[in-house]
Write a protein that holds these residues in place. Structure first.
Motif, short mmCIF file in Angstrom:
data_model
loop_
_atom_site.label_atom_id
_atom_site.label_comp_id
_atom_site.label_asym_id
_atom_site.label_seq_id
_atom_site.Cartn_x
_atom_site.Cartn_y
_atom_site.Cartn_z
N ILE A 28 55.68 33.59 117.48
CA ILE A 28 56.50 34.76 117.27
C ILE A 28 56.18 35.45 115.96
O ILE A 28 56.08 36.66 115.87
N ILE A 29 56.01 34.64 114.91
CA ILE A 29 55.79 35.21 113.57
C ILE A 29 54.30 35.33 113.29
O ILE A 29 53.57 34.34 113.32
N ASN A 30 53.87 36.56 113.04
CA ASN A 30 52.51 36.81 112.54
C ASN A 30 51.45 36.18 113.43
O ASN A 30 50.72 35.27 113.04
N THR A 31 51.39 36.66 114.65
CA THR A 31 50.58 36.05 115.70
C THR A 31 49.16 35.72 115.26
O THR A 31 48.72 34.60 115.38
N MET A 32 48.44 36.70 114.78
CA MET A 32 47.03 36.45 114.46
C MET A 32 46.66 37.08 113.11
O MET A 32 45.76 37.89 113.03
N LEU A 116 55.12 49.71 111.60
CA LEU A 116 56.38 49.03 111.33
C LEU A 116 57.07 48.70 112.64
O LEU A 116 56.82 49.35 113.66
N PRO A 117 57.96 47.71 112.63
CA PRO A 117 58.74 47.46 113.85
C PRO A 117 59.66 48.64 114.12
O PRO A 117 59.96 49.44 113.21
N GLU A 118 60.11 48.76 115.34
CA GLU A 118 60.92 49.91 115.73
C GLU A 118 62.22 49.98 114.93
O GLU A 118 62.79 48.95 114.55
N LYS A 119 62.67 51.21 114.68
CA LYS A 119 63.91 51.41 113.93
C LYS A 119 65.11 51.23 114.85
O LYS A 119 66.16 50.75 114.43
N ARG A 120 64.93 51.61 116.11
CA ARG A 120 65.97 51.40 117.13
C ARG A 120 65.29 50.86 118.38
O ARG A 120 64.16 51.20 118.67
N ALA A 121 66.03 50.02 119.10
CA ALA A 121 65.45 49.30 120.23
C ALA A 121 64.97 50.26 121.32
O ALA A 121 65.68 51.19 121.70
N GLU A 122 63.75 50.03 121.81
CA GLU A 122 63.18 50.78 122.93
C GLU A 122 62.80 49.81 124.04
O GLU A 122 62.62 48.63 123.81
N VAL A 143 61.37 39.80 111.39
CA VAL A 143 60.09 39.20 111.75
C VAL A 143 58.99 40.26 111.76
O VAL A 143 57.88 40.05 111.26
N GLY A 144 59.31 41.45 112.31
CA GLY A 144 58.33 42.52 112.37
C GLY A 144 57.94 43.05 110.99
O GLY A 144 56.77 43.38 110.75
N LYS A 292 54.92 45.76 121.61
CA LYS A 292 55.34 47.03 121.01
C LYS A 292 54.52 47.33 119.75
O LYS A 292 54.25 48.49 119.44
N GLU A 293 54.14 46.28 119.02
CA GLU A 293 53.33 46.50 117.83
C GLU A 293 52.05 47.26 118.19
O GLU A 293 51.66 48.21 117.51
#
Length: 437
Positions: A28-32, A116-122, A143-144, A292-293
């Protein structure tokens, strides 16, 4: 690779269908994230926690917001088994992460800047909270944000940026240091260039293909996330309906003597099965965030391609302007006008100019042509350097993308297999209960 059903690698993956908690967190955290840069060899970086705060905004109105605790500590091993160095901590708002990324975008236009990770859920399923202050959403964003910082720290160029280092280490004075760079002026020109419409005569086919690929990748990942959201909705309903088995078996057990205990136990197993869907779908959200990233990465790719188009367009305009000036010089020197022009009409109406006037104009044109040649040379060098640096980063990104998405999809498949195994185990337990009746 994955298509080769006989490879040892695939057999190993399929055989290992149980994920430990440590493996899940690692996925989950920092995949690669590559750890080969000098910064990551010197410093450990993590976003340790999130905290909800209340305060007044710029217009003196009360607001609730979230801040994130960034921890950094030296990465060197302490000799003799001594205690590790204490970590340095500071708090940042999401808007400060946005400011940092905007600075990186305008300062390094040839680099695919991590999103960046999303500001609001999509692309959410309907039972998922849409509130951006929801604890589960804030945790995924934490995490993002950590992943974003490590992406930048692992980049061979971005990791050496002074402003980025100040973002990690200086809580006060960082914003002022960013504004002192004058990057805001570049932001305005960047927005104008991104919104401008211009046609390049000789586009670079590699960048054209890359832009098309980013559009197609955006479409594919968007569709994948929509499908996943629909499946999550239906799966949630299916699991929760299984809770009715538990209720019915419990009611049935009340009217049976010999079968009562077995029915009651089977009902408990059904209740357990129905309840586990919340944790399953919450874990799925983390894998969706990894997709999403790369959905957001497509915007960064398009930004690089658009910048190349602008540089190429400016190069072509400089070449066209220089050609036009040289043509004017030739016409002035020979006294012939090859194309219709206002100056040609003026000569016919008011007579030809004197030798002195012509020589003065020729001298001015020669000076202008020299400046135009210097400008063309500079634009040509700028374009070549941009292409070289941008394509080097695109190749680096391609390798990163292939590894990340492969790992994410494999991990997601393993999670699904593990979920199915848990379902099989529940029904196996229920079967044992029925056998004992």
């Amino acid at each position: 690779m994955m298509a080769d059903s006989g490879s040892n690698e695939e057999v190993a993956v399929i055989g290992n269908t149980d994920i430990t908690s440590t493996e899940t967190e690692s996925n989950i955290i920092n995949t690669m994230v590559e750890r080969g840069t000098a910064l990551l060899r010197k410093m450990e970086i993590n976003v340790a926690e999130a905290e909800k705060r209340t305060g007044k905004n710029t217009v003196n109105m009360q607001e609730t917001y979230t801040v994130y605790l960034i921890e950094t500590r030296p990465a060197e091993t302490v000799p003799g088994g001594g205690a590790p160095a204490a970590s340095d901590t500071l708090w940042r708002r999401y808007s400060e992460f946005e400011l940092l990324r905007t600075f990186l975008l305008v300062t390094y236009p040839y680099i695919i800047i991590p999103p960046l990770p999303e500001k609001r859920a999509e692309f959410q399923w309907h039972k998922l909270a849409a509130d951006n202050l929801d604890p589960d959403f804030v945790e995924r964003r934490r995490v993002g944000l950590e992943n974003f910082l490590l992406r930048v720290a692992s980049h061979p160029v971005l990791s050496n940026d002074k402003i980025y280092f100040l973002f990690l280490t200086e809580e006060k004075g960082w914003r002022e240091a960013v504004l002192e760079t004058g990057f805001q002026d570049k932001v305005d020109s960047r927005l104008k260039s991104l919104s401008a419409m211009f046609r390049v005569k000789n586009p670079d086919k590699r960048f054209t293909a890359m832009k098309q690929y980013s559009d197609e990748l955006n479409t594919v990942i968007s569709q994948l996330l929509r499908v996943r959201a629909r499946v999550a909705d239906r799966l949630y309903g299916v699991y929760k309906v299984h809770g009715n088995y538990g209720r019915v078996f419990s009611e049935w057990s009340a009217i049976e003597k010999e079968m009562g205990d077995g029915l009651q136990s089977a009902g408990h197993h059904m209740d357990t099965y129905a309840a586990q869907i919340d944790d399953i779908l919450e874990e799925e959200e983390h894998y969706a965030d990894q997709l999403k990233e790369y959905l957001f990465y497509t915007d960064a790719i398009r930004s690089v391609c658009k910048k190349h188009e602008l540089i190429q367009y400016e190069l072509e305009m400089a070449a066209q302007e220089l050609f036009s000036k040289k043509q004017q010089r030739e016409e002035l020197a020979t006294g012939t006008v090859r194309v219709f022009s206002l100056k040609g009409m003026t000569s016919k109406l008011f007579g030809t100019e004197s030798q002195e006037q012509r020589e003065s104009r020729l001298a001015a044109l020669e000076q202008s042509i020299q400046e135009g040649e210097e400008t063309l040379k500079e634009k040509n060098t700028e374009c070549k350097e941009f292409v070289q640096m941008a394509w080097e980063d695109i190749e680096r990104f391609k390798e990163q993308k292939d590894k990340d998405l492969r790992e994410a999809l494999i991990s997601y498949a393993i999670m699904q297999i593990s979920t199915c195994k848990k379902g099989i185990q529940v029904w196996s337990n229920a079967k044992d209960c029925f056998n004992k009746m």
